[in-house]
Design a protein around this motif. Structure first.
Motif, PDB file in Angstrom:
ATOM      1  N   VAL A   1       0.653   4.551  -2.392  1.00 50.11           N
ATOM      2  CA  VAL A   1       0.567   5.939  -1.919  1.00 50.11           C
ATOM      3  C   VAL A   1       1.644   6.779  -2.614  1.00 50.11           C
ATOM      4  O   VAL A   1       1.376   7.888  -3.086  1.00 50.11           O
TER       5      VAL A   1
ATOM      6  N   THR B   1      -6.460   0.506  -1.094  1.00 52.10           N
ATOM      7  CA  THR B   1      -6.992   1.192   0.087  1.00 52.10           C
ATOM      8  C   THR B   1      -8.096   0.353   0.721  1.00 52.10           C
ATOM      9  O   THR B   1      -8.104   0.117   1.931  1.00 52.10           O
TER      10      THR B   1
ATOM     11  N   TYR C   1       0.829  -1.209   0.000  1.00 45.95           N
ATOM     12  CA  TYR C   1       0.000   0.000   0.000  1.00 45.95           C
ATOM     13  C   TYR C   1       0.865   1.262   0.000  1.00 45.95           C
ATOM     14  O   TYR C   1       0.555   2.241  -0.687  1.00 45.95           O
ATOM     15  N   THR C   2       1.966   1.232   0.749  1.00 42.68           N
ATOM     16  CA  THR C   2       2.882   2.373   0.792  1.00 42.68           C
ATOM     17  C   THR C   2       3.399   2.706  -0.606  1.00 42.68           C
ATOM     18  O   THR C   2       3.525   3.878  -0.975  1.00 42.68           O
TER      19      THR C   2
ATOM     20  N   PHE D   1      -4.807   2.190  -6.502  1.00 38.02           N
ATOM     21  CA  PHE D   1      -4.748   2.813  -5.190  1.00 38.02           C
ATOM     22  C   PHE D   1      -6.069   2.580  -4.451  1.00 38.02           C
ATOM     23  O   PHE D   1      -6.085   2.257  -3.259  1.00 38.02           O
TER      24      PHE D   1
ATOM     25  N   TYR E   1       1.165   9.989  -5.170  1.00 35.76           N
ATOM     26  CA  TYR E   1       1.876  11.247  -4.915  1.00 35.76           C
ATOM     27  C   TYR E   1       2.659  11.675  -6.166  1.00 35.76           C
ATOM     28  O   TYR E   1       2.588  12.831  -6.586  1.00 35.76           O
TER      29      TYR E   1
END
Length: 182
Positions: A43, A159, A39-40, A155, A47
């Motif tokens: 993210v 999530t 998940y990181t 994403f 970004y």
């Protein structure tokens, strides 16, 4: 008595419910740790794609050199397997139900819903890998990615499949057996 009947009796032995509770907790914890790292990366991709306005191909996350179709399929497949094993452990627990039954039902609902969504997510990655093998694209659009931005789509998938089991873990922690400290 058949071997299958004997195995079921051993698995559902009420004395082993504490063991199954621990197994389920460890599986869920490990699944969440695996998904947290995955998940990181997503993210970081959002970004890069949204804030820096990089194209999808250049929004590779923190470990951009690992942003390959095969790696996403492997990560998502491992997560699906861990969630499925967690669900099986909780179904076994439901027979004797050490946590309150309503909490166990909520946990099973959350993990079951996650398994369905993650199952589709894995199918999406299987399609992407097959597209990669046929055309060499990297990243490939997949099924829904032909209609929706792939960065935001995955994403969103990640999530949902991270936070539903995380909520289940909080329910589990809230209903853990209390230990007296003297």
């Amino acid at each position: 008595m058949s071997l299958q009947h004997l195995i079921i009796m051993l698995l559902l032995n009420p004395k082993d419910l504490l063991w199954w509770n621990r197994v389920a907790c460890y599986l869920l914890s490990f699944a969440l740790i695996v998904q947290f790292f995955h998940y990181t990366e997503h993210v970081a991709q959002v970004y890069q794609h949204w804030w820096h306005r990089l194209p999808i191909k250049e929004s590779g996350g923190i470990l951009y050199f690992l942003n390959l179709e095969w790696n996403h399929l492997i990560f998502n497949g491992i997560y699906l397997i861990l969630l499925s094993l967690t669900c099986i452990a909780y179904v076994i627990l439901k027979k004797g139900s050490p946590p309150p039954l309503s909490s166990l039902q909520a946990i099973l609902f959350l993990i079951g819903t996650t398994i369905l969504i993650q199952g589709y997510h894995v199918i999406e990655h299987i399609i992407r890998v097959s597209m990669h093998l046929k055309t060499g694209c990297e990243p490939c659009p997949g099924i829904l990615g032909t209609f929706v931005d792939g960065i935001y789509l995955h994403f969103t998938f990640n999530t949902i499949v991270f936070f539903l089991p995380l909520i289940a873990a909080f329910i589990l922690l809230r209903n853990r057996p209390q230990v007296d400290h003297y």
